[in-house]
Design a protein around this motif. Sequence first.
Motif, mmCIF file in Angstrom:
data_model
loop_
_atom_site.group_PDB
_atom_site.id
_atom_site.type_symbol
_atom_site.label_atom_id
_atom_site.label_comp_id
_atom_site.label_asym_id
_atom_site.label_seq_id
_atom_site.Cartn_x
_atom_site.Cartn_y
_atom_site.Cartn_z
ATOM 1 N N ARG A 130 68.341 35.831 -11.211
ATOM 2 C CA ARG A 130 67.499 34.353 -12.049
ATOM 3 C C ARG A 130 66.480 34.016 -11.393
ATOM 4 N NH1 ARG A 130 72.974 34.100 -9.378
ATOM 5 N NH2 ARG A 130 73.034 32.648 -7.515
ATOM 6 N N ASN A 131 65.826 32.940 -12.188
ATOM 7 C CA ASN A 131 64.369 32.483 -11.640
ATOM 8 C C ASN A 131 64.450 32.077 -10.112
ATOM 9 O OD1 ASN A 131 63.608 33.060 -14.281
ATOM 10 N ND2 ASN A 131 64.136 30.909 -14.971
ATOM 11 N N ASN A 132 63.017 32.366 -9.735
ATOM 12 C CA ASN A 132 62.875 31.735 -8.313
ATOM 13 C C ASN A 132 63.408 30.250 -8.069
ATOM 14 O OD1 ASN A 132 62.058 34.060 -7.540
ATOM 15 N ND2 ASN A 132 60.050 33.712 -7.286
ATOM 16 N N SER A 133 64.049 29.758 -7.173
ATOM 17 C CA SER A 133 64.468 28.438 -7.016
ATOM 18 C C SER A 133 64.806 28.142 -5.579
ATOM 19 C CB SER A 133 65.541 28.396 -7.875
ATOM 20 O OG SER A 133 66.529 27.101 -7.451
ATOM 21 N N ASN A 134 64.496 26.877 -5.187
ATOM 22 C CA ASN A 134 64.757 26.240 -3.997
ATOM 23 C C ASN A 134 66.307 26.164 -3.493
ATOM 24 O OD1 ASN A 134 61.941 26.640 -3.166
ATOM 25 N ND2 ASN A 134 61.663 24.416 -3.551
ATOM 26 N N THR A 135 66.998 26.183 -4.614
ATOM 27 C CA THR A 135 68.504 26.087 -4.598
ATOM 28 C C THR A 135 68.909 27.666 -5.064
ATOM 29 O OG1 THR A 135 68.740 25.150 -6.619
ATOM 30 C CG2 THR A 135 68.656 23.808 -4.746
ATOM 31 N N GLY A 138 72.175 28.181 -6.229
ATOM 32 C CA GLY A 138 73.055 28.104 -7.397
ATOM 33 C C GLY A 138 74.207 28.799 -7.492
ATOM 34 N N ASN A 142 63.209 23.306 2.106
ATOM 35 C CA ASN A 142 63.052 23.997 0.748
ATOM 36 C C ASN A 142 62.694 25.478 0.982
ATOM 37 O OD1 ASN A 142 63.636 21.689 -0.479
ATOM 38 N ND2 ASN A 142 61.373 21.079 -1.147
ATOM 39 N N SER A 143 63.220 26.328 0.321
ATOM 40 C CA SER A 143 63.011 27.594 0.163
ATOM 41 C C SER A 143 63.424 28.403 1.213
ATOM 42 C CB SER A 143 61.740 28.192 -0.027
ATOM 43 O OG SER A 143 60.860 28.088 1.356
ATOM 44 N N ALA A 195 67.434 30.283 -0.590
ATOM 45 C CA ALA A 195 66.819 30.255 -2.032
ATOM 46 C C ALA A 195 66.777 31.330 -2.671
ATOM 47 C CB ALA A 195 65.224 29.697 -1.902
ATOM 48 N N SER A 219 64.823 37.501 -7.239
ATOM 49 C CA SER A 219 65.999 37.757 -7.591
ATOM 50 C C SER A 219 66.732 38.332 -6.420
ATOM 51 C CB SER A 219 66.115 39.025 -8.898
ATOM 52 O OG SER A 219 65.526 38.676 -9.954
#
Length: 209
Positions: A33-38, A40, A50-51, A54, A58
């Motif tokens: 999935r897309n790069n994210s600081n969470t 999911g 943050n990060s 994360a 992928s």
Amino acid sequence: MRKSIVVSTLAICVSMLASSASAAIVFSDDFNRNNSNTVGNSWVELGNGNSDVAIVNSRLQLRDELPGNPDAAATQISISTADHDSISLDYSWAALTTSESDDYLQAAWKLSSATTWTNLVAGNGHGLGGNGSFSSASYSLGNLASNTSIDIRFWTDVSNSDEGALIDWVSISGDKIPVVAAVPEPASIALLGLGLLGVAAMRRRKMPV
């Protein structure tokens, strides 16, 4: 003739008692999935900012340094293992290239109803020194037929905030427990056998001499 009929009858009765066990995936995450600081997908994160925990390219990234252990962690809670046995955990892992040989990645699990985690990797964990290439790992969690929910956790023990690990292709699988059918009553089995023998006798009488 009668012998073959008896064998066939026994085979039918055995197939009625249970279906064979088969391996099945009960949880998986490829982090595609897309790069994210969470992270999911119901992962619970422990990080300093943050990060640190994360999605990066992928993959699940665990990067942090905190007092005590773990430094960074991602936990999946209440994975249902109902109707499955011989549970196993598989995943791929790699070191962040800034990590050193005395930095470690650990995988752990527990029953959801328990409070104590069991580490799966021998010693301190996967040593994170290296070139950042991925390796595969697989661990058996054993037979959990009487339990229906487990938690898993990936966590790091590092010495600097830019050190850590990447996780990919997490999969939990188990053997599907066979569904036991109702056992036919002895009288029913006897009637089935007599019926088959009767059919055989009729066929023999009709055969030309």
